[in-house]
Each structure stands twice: as C-alpha cells, then as structure tokens.
Motif scaffolding. Structure first.
Motif, PDB file in Angstrom:
ATOM      1  N   ALA A 144      -6.373   1.998 -10.564  1.00 46.27           N
ATOM      2  CA  ALA A 144      -7.331   2.300  -9.502  1.00 46.27           C
ATOM      3  C   ALA A 144      -6.620   2.483  -8.167  1.00 46.27           C
ATOM      4  CB  ALA A 144      -8.365   1.179  -9.389  1.00 46.27           C
ATOM      5  N   ILE A 145      -5.570   1.704  -7.930  1.00 47.91           N
ATOM      6  CA  ILE A 145      -4.816   1.769  -6.671  1.00 47.91           C
ATOM      7  C   ILE A 145      -3.323   1.700  -6.983  1.00 47.91           C
ATOM      8  CG2 ILE A 145      -4.364   0.646  -4.451  1.00 47.91           C
ATOM      9  CD1 ILE A 145      -7.153  -0.546  -4.576  1.00 47.91           C
ATOM     10  N   GLN A 146      -2.554   2.562  -6.353  1.00 48.37           N
ATOM     11  CA  GLN A 146      -1.100   2.522  -6.442  1.00 48.37           C
ATOM     12  C   GLN A 146      -0.526   2.571  -5.028  1.00 48.37           C
ATOM     13  OE1 GLN A 146       0.781   5.690  -8.613  1.00 48.37           O
ATOM     14  NE2 GLN A 146       2.731   4.618  -8.754  1.00 48.37           N
ATOM     15  N   VAL A 147       0.116   1.498  -4.627  1.00 52.06           N
ATOM     16  CA  VAL A 147       0.707   1.394  -3.293  1.00 52.06           C
ATOM     17  C   VAL A 147       2.217   1.445  -3.440  1.00 52.06           C
ATOM     18  CG1 VAL A 147       0.979  -0.063  -1.251  1.00 52.06           C
ATOM     19  CG2 VAL A 147      -1.227   0.030  -2.432  1.00 52.06           C
ATOM     20  N   GLU A 148       2.872   2.316  -2.672  1.00 47.85           N
ATOM     21  CA  GLU A 148       4.308   2.501  -2.806  1.00 47.85           C
ATOM     22  C   GLU A 148       4.957   2.572  -1.425  1.00 47.85           C
ATOM     23  OE1 GLU A 148       7.554   2.367  -5.022  1.00 47.85           O
ATOM     24  OE2 GLU A 148       5.581   2.609  -5.961  1.00 47.85           O
ATOM     25  N   GLY A 149       5.785   1.571  -1.108  1.00 49.09           N
ATOM     26  CA  GLY A 149       6.554   1.569   0.130  1.00 49.09           C
ATOM     27  C   GLY A 149       5.724   1.614   1.396  1.00 49.09           C
ATOM     28  N   LEU A 150       4.536   1.042   1.365  1.00 49.11           N
ATOM     29  CA  LEU A 150       3.609   1.145   2.489  1.00 49.11           C
ATOM     30  C   LEU A 150       4.100   0.303   3.668  1.00 49.11           C
ATOM     31  CD1 LEU A 150       0.938   2.701   2.744  1.00 49.11           C
ATOM     32  CD2 LEU A 150      -0.258   0.555   2.375  1.00 49.11           C
TER      33      LEU A 150
ATOM     34  N   ASP B 216      -2.224   5.723  -3.273  1.00 53.14           N
ATOM     35  CA  ASP B 216      -3.115   6.577  -4.056  1.00 53.14           C
ATOM     36  C   ASP B 216      -4.291   5.748  -4.543  1.00 53.14           C
ATOM     37  OD1 ASP B 216      -1.625   8.839  -3.736  1.00 53.14           O
ATOM     38  OD2 ASP B 216      -0.508   8.599  -5.611  1.00 53.14           O
ATOM     39  N   ILE B 217      -5.504   6.254  -4.307  1.00 48.32           N
ATOM     40  CA  ILE B 217      -6.719   5.548  -4.709  1.00 48.32           C
ATOM     41  C   ILE B 217      -7.544   6.462  -5.584  1.00 48.32           C
ATOM     42  CG2 ILE B 217      -8.830   4.433  -3.896  1.00 48.32           C
ATOM     43  CD1 ILE B 217      -7.393   3.659  -1.382  1.00 48.32           C
ATOM     44  N   ASN B 218      -7.909   5.964  -6.737  1.00 50.76           N
ATOM     45  CA  ASN B 218      -8.652   6.753  -7.710  1.00 50.76           C
ATOM     46  C   ASN B 218     -10.056   6.173  -7.853  1.00 50.76           C
ATOM     47  OD1 ASN B 218      -9.466   8.453  -9.718  1.00 50.76           O
ATOM     48  ND2 ASN B 218      -8.086   7.632 -11.296  1.00 50.76           N
ATOM     49  N   GLY B 219     -11.011   6.717  -7.094  1.00 50.45           N
ATOM     50  CA  GLY B 219     -12.387   6.237  -7.171  1.00 50.45           C
ATOM     51  C   GLY B 219     -13.025   6.131  -5.801  1.00 50.45           C
ATOM     52  N   ARG B 220     -14.354   5.986  -5.791  1.00 49.02           N
ATOM     53  CA  ARG B 220     -15.112   5.829  -4.546  1.00 49.02           C
ATOM     54  C   ARG B 220     -14.861   4.444  -3.971  1.00 49.02           C
ATOM     55  NH1 ARG B 220     -21.698   5.368  -4.150  1.00 49.02           N
ATOM     56  NH2 ARG B 220     -21.850   5.148  -1.883  1.00 49.02           N
ATOM     57  N   VAL B 221     -14.524   4.386  -2.662  1.00 44.58           N
ATOM     58  CA  VAL B 221     -14.147   3.130  -2.018  1.00 44.58           C
ATOM     59  C   VAL B 221     -15.263   2.655  -1.100  1.00 44.58           C
ATOM     60  CG1 VAL B 221     -12.505   2.010  -0.472  1.00 44.58           C
ATOM     61  CG2 VAL B 221     -11.702   3.701  -2.118  1.00 44.58           C
ATOM     62  N   GLY B 222     -15.575   1.372  -1.183  1.00 44.29           N
ATOM     63  CA  GLY B 222     -16.478   0.719  -0.251  1.00 44.29           C
ATOM     64  C   GLY B 222     -15.733  -0.409   0.436  1.00 44.29           C
ATOM     65  N   SER B 223     -15.931  -0.545   1.756  1.00 42.74           N
ATOM     66  CA  SER B 223     -15.180  -1.535   2.523  1.00 42.74           C
ATOM     67  C   SER B 223     -16.120  -2.500   3.227  1.00 42.74           C
ATOM     68  CB  SER B 223     -14.289  -0.846   3.566  1.00 42.74           C
ATOM     69  OG  SER B 223     -13.398   0.057   2.949  1.00 42.74           O
TER      70      SER B 223
ATOM     71  N   VAL C  27      -2.853  -1.780  -8.932  1.00 43.02           N
ATOM     72  CA  VAL C  27      -4.084  -2.478  -9.310  1.00 43.02           C
ATOM     73  C   VAL C  27      -4.754  -1.678 -10.415  1.00 43.02           C
ATOM     74  CG1 VAL C  27      -6.327  -3.340  -8.549  1.00 43.02           C
ATOM     75  CG2 VAL C  27      -4.373  -3.379  -6.978  1.00 43.02           C
ATOM     76  N   ARG C  28      -4.986  -2.318 -11.539  1.00 43.83           N
ATOM     77  CA  ARG C  28      -5.635  -1.632 -12.658  1.00 43.83           C
ATOM     78  C   ARG C  28      -7.136  -1.526 -12.438  1.00 43.83           C
ATOM     79  NH1 ARG C  28      -2.427  -5.328 -15.187  1.00 43.83           N
ATOM     80  NH2 ARG C  28      -4.252  -6.537 -15.808  1.00 43.83           N
TER      81      ARG C  28
ATOM     82  N   ARG D  94     -16.002  -3.704 -11.666  1.00 41.21           N
ATOM     83  CA  ARG D  94     -15.492  -2.875 -10.577  1.00 41.21           C
ATOM     84  C   ARG D  94     -14.196  -3.461 -10.018  1.00 41.21           C
ATOM     85  NH1 ARG D  94     -20.613  -2.071  -6.762  1.00 41.21           N
ATOM     86  NH2 ARG D  94     -21.642  -3.650  -8.032  1.00 41.21           N
ATOM     87  N   THR D  95     -13.368  -2.600  -9.462  1.00 38.90           N
ATOM     88  CA  THR D  95     -12.098  -3.031  -8.891  1.00 38.90           C
ATOM     89  C   THR D  95     -12.345  -3.659  -7.518  1.00 38.90           C
ATOM     90  OG1 THR D  95     -11.009  -1.200 -10.033  1.00 38.90           O
ATOM     91  CG2 THR D  95      -9.778  -2.287  -8.263  1.00 38.90           C
ATOM     92  N   VAL D  96     -11.771  -4.823  -7.293  1.00 35.31           N
ATOM     93  CA  VAL D  96     -12.000  -5.560  -6.043  1.00 35.31           C
ATOM     94  C   VAL D  96     -10.668  -6.019  -5.459  1.00 35.31           C
ATOM     95  CG1 VAL D  96     -13.085  -7.567  -4.968  1.00 35.31           C
ATOM     96  CG2 VAL D  96     -14.265  -6.352  -6.807  1.00 35.31           C
ATOM     97  N   LEU D  97     -10.471  -5.787  -4.161  1.00 37.94           N
ATOM     98  CA  LEU D  97      -9.383  -6.391  -3.396  1.00 37.94           C
ATOM     99  C   LEU D  97     -10.028  -7.332  -2.396  1.00 37.94           C
ATOM    100  CD1 LEU D  97      -7.572  -4.218  -4.665  1.00 37.94           C
ATOM    101  CD2 LEU D  97      -6.396  -4.031  -2.476  1.00 37.94           C
ATOM    102  N   PHE D  98      -9.705  -8.615  -2.513  1.00 39.12           N
ATOM    103  CA  PHE D  98     -10.422  -9.660  -1.778  1.00 39.12           C
ATOM    104  C   PHE D  98      -9.447 -10.433  -0.900  1.00 39.12           C
ATOM    105  CE2 PHE D  98     -12.476 -14.063  -2.177  1.00 39.12           C
ATOM    106  CZ  PHE D  98     -13.261 -13.868  -1.048  1.00 39.12           C
ATOM    107  N   VAL D  99      -9.621 -10.351   0.423  1.00 35.81           N
ATOM    108  CA  VAL D  99      -8.808 -11.105   1.376  1.00 35.81           C
ATOM    109  C   VAL D  99      -9.593 -12.329   1.827  1.00 35.81           C
ATOM    110  CG1 VAL D  99      -7.863 -11.117   3.710  1.00 35.81           C
ATOM    111  CG2 VAL D  99      -7.430  -9.172   2.220  1.00 35.81           C
TER     112      VAL D  99
END
Length: 424
Positions: free
Chosen positions: A6-12, A107-114, A72-73, A220-225
C-alpha cells in the motif's frame, strides 16, 4: 511497486531552514517575471558568496527526516512512535501530500484519508450541520456519501440537539467530537492518523478507540502516530520507531515498543545521572541480569529486581517505593516500605543493594515499566526524593488477554448439576 504494497517509502527526507522566508503565492505574471530574472539573480548570489569568502552556512538547517525507508503491506496497521521532534508528524504530512519532501519519494497505492489536524476548515459562524458538509467535502467525501452517513456522524458526536446551532457556541469538547466524527467516517483504503484519539472525555475516547478498531478490523491500511503505547499495541501489528529523523527500528509492534522504551530509558537515565551528583541509583538488574540486556519476565513466575544505591550522606528517615505502570501510564502497583521494614527508619551512608522479590503477577503479556524511589530526610533538611531509571518489563507467557484486561490469573471453574460435578 509490488501489488501487495500500500505504501513504499524510499530515502524520504525533509529539510527546514531556520529563519528562512517563506515564498508567497504569486500570480502568473509574478511567476513569469521571476523566471525571466532568474539568471541575473543566480549570478548576483554567486558574487555575494564570493565576496563573503565562504559557502552558505548549514548551521541554520534542520533535517526533520533523513533517509527514511520502509514498506507497508495492504491491510497492515503500522504504529509510528518516537520522542517529540522525531519526525512523526512530518512523515504523515508528506504521505498526505501536504508537505513536499526534500529527498526521496513515497509511492501510495490507494485512496488516502488523513486525520492529522482535527477540525481544519470549520467556520465558527456556520452551524454544525453546515460545517459537517463543508468539512466532509474538504476531506474528500462526496455530498451523497455525507448525506448517507449524516445521522451516524451526528449520533457518534453526540450533538444531535445542537446540530443547527453555530459552532461558535459549542464547547471545545463538542467541537472536537464533531470534527473527529466527520473524519472518522471516511472510507479510504489508507488511513493516516496523528494523535487524534485524545479528544473529548474518557467515554468519548473509548468510542474513538472502538472506531479505530473497526477500521483496522475491516482490513484497511492504517498508519497510526501516538504517544499512547497501549493504543499502538492494541491497534497495530507492526511499528516504525523514528529517532532523530531516521528509522531506528521497523518490525513487530511489541519489539518496537521495547526498543523505544529502552531508548527513552537510556536518555532519561543519562539526564538524571548528570543532574544528580549526590545520592543516586546507579544500576538495575532483573533476575540477576542487567536491565539493559534483558527485561523479559514470565507472567506466571516470580522474579526479582535489584538496584544499587549510592548514599554519600545518611538519612535519619528513609522509605523506599516501587511503582509498576502499564504502557498507557496507568499505575498497577505502588508499594511503600514502612518504618523498620528494612534495617530501620534511617539509612546510613554508603553503597546499598536494594532487592525486591515479586510474586507471579499474572499480567497479560505486553510492555510495562518499573522504577524505585527513595524518600529521605536529614536532620537539618527537608524531605528529598531520588528516583531510579525506568526499567522496561517485557512480560511474556501463554496467557490470552481478552478485551482490555490487565491481569489474567489462573481460575478454577466448575459446573455443578444435581447428582454430579463436571470440572472445566
């Protein structure tokens, strides 16, 4: 990018210049004018640097993130944890396309809600109903979607009686409840959440937790801070620990919390040792092993915690305290020694070895913290307190915690009928 990601972060990376002037938003005419004069401005800047005799100073640069890479899978819930200033919010803002990265890509694959800043876009002169539609549109919800979920959103926020009242008359709690409710009813494929579970009172916070659990249960894919490690452990399977803008750990959530706790413990302990040159705790051991090397204890077995205490000058009255907290900061054990519980009410000068024996605590497996405290009084002075480092306890075992229980002792069940007894 693989299909299972779902998310691939590289050298950010993200660099900020302290005191740098923000570029204003300009018109097309301004943009064309700047483009035409760009070569002249670049040449003038070069001559100025040569006149100064040095290159631009990098002392006013701060890298909020540097070289961050992880994957992130799909359907994975990832907890982003770290100390204040580690770069957690900056990371989510870049993934939300609010902030542009300085280096690397995501790279983000899918609709994002923040859910980053609850209540952004609310207007005080508009009613709750009008703000609900306005905020929903800002967050990317279609009008038909808002109308379909309208009653559910209002009921969740508990503002039915005031929905047609201008929100300038709302209390802060009502305002936050409505704002969170709108954001929480998004249906994105990827949800980015930044410290929004602390809105409202205790009852509403439990509702927020329940809503987040529903989101993760739906796959659903979740990134939680969050700084609430208990919530991170409950909602997430994986963790990313940020330390000074870089990834310090990426792996299972329990291991990530353990890494973060050890790192925080070392930082706080170093500060405490440098600030306290007199009476001090200098080391702690769990079951005879240095707490910096191993903190694992079995929930069903007794264990011991030992500490070394340096006392340059004695105390006429002294008491020892022990406190055990869960990962959310709730105190589970607080034990105080009474007079003459050890060698007597006083404490002589010298090096002392303090040992505490714990019975089986039957705690649900997870991360806990423990520390000692000495409260001492000298004849000529006031009472003083000396606190040890916080030791992380990684409680293991085969216990299965159900719901939000903290302990899981062995219980003996029986089922009785007339004429016979069946034990379960």
């Amino acid at each position: 990018m693989r299909n299972d990601l779902a998310i691939q972060v590289e050298g950010l990376g993200k660099r900020y210049l302290i005191g740098a002037k923000q570029e204003p938003y300009g018109t097309l005419r301004d943009t064309l004018a700047r483009t035409a004069t760009a070569p002249y401005r670049a040449l003038r800047s070069t001559f100025r640097r040569r006149a100064n005799g040095n290159a631009p100073s990098q002392s006013n640069e701060i890298w909020a993130l540097k070289g961050v890479s992880f994957e992130v899978r799909r359907g994975e819930a990832v907890g982003i944890i770290g100390r204040n200033g580690a770069g957690k919010s900056t990371l989510l803002k870049m993934l939300s396309r609010i902030t542009e990265p300085t280096t690397g890509y995501a790279d983000i694959n899918g609709r994002v809600g923040s859910l980053l800043e609850v209540g952004t876009g609310f207007h005080p002169e508009l009613t709750g109903r009008e703000n609900l539609f306005l905020n929903g549109a800002i967050l990317g919800m279609r009008r038909s979607e808002i109308m379909r979920k309208f009653d559910e959103i209002v009921a969740f926020a508990e503002v039915e009686k005031f929905i047609d009242t201008p929100i300038k008359y709302y209390s802060s709690g009502m305002y936050l409840r409505l704002a969170f409710s709108v954001a929480a009813h998004l249906e994105p494929e990827i949800l980015l959440v930044d410290e929004v579970l602390a809105v409202g009172d205790m009852a509403f916070q439990k509702k927020c937790m329940g809503k987040m659990e529903d989101v993760t249960a739906e796959g659903r894919t979740v990134l939680f801070v969050s700084h609430n490690l208990g919530a991170v452990k409950e909602l997430c399977q994986t963790s990313v620990v940020l330390k000074d803008g870089v990834v310090g750990f990426h792996g299972p959530v329990v291991d990530g919390i353990a890494y973060y706790s050890r790192d925080s413990q070392g930082h706080d302990g170093a500060q405490a040792r440098s600030a306290n040159r007199g009476t001090r705790w200098t080391s702690m051991r769990i079951n005879g092993v240095d707490a910096a090397l191993s903190t694992a204890v079995n929930s069903a077995e007794p264990f011991t915690v030992e500490a070394r205490l340096e006392v340059p000058r004695g105390f006429v009255d002294a008491r020892f305290k022990c406190r055990l907290d869960d990962s959310s900061g709730n105190t589970l054990i607080y034990h105080v020694t009474h007079d003459r519980a050890l060698e007597g009410p006083g404490l002589e000068a010298g090096v002392h070895h303090v040992r505490v024996e714990f019975p089986p605590l039957w705690l649900v497996p997870g991360i806990y913290t423990l520390f000692f405290k000495l409260t001492g009084r000298r004849e000529e002075g006031d009472e003083r307190r000396y606190t040890s480092e916080r030791v992380m306890l990684n409680v293991t075992g085969k216990l299965n915690g159900h719901g939000r229980s903290i302990i899981s002792p062995p219980l003996k069940w029986s089922l009785a009928r007339e004429g016979m007894t069946n034990k379960a």
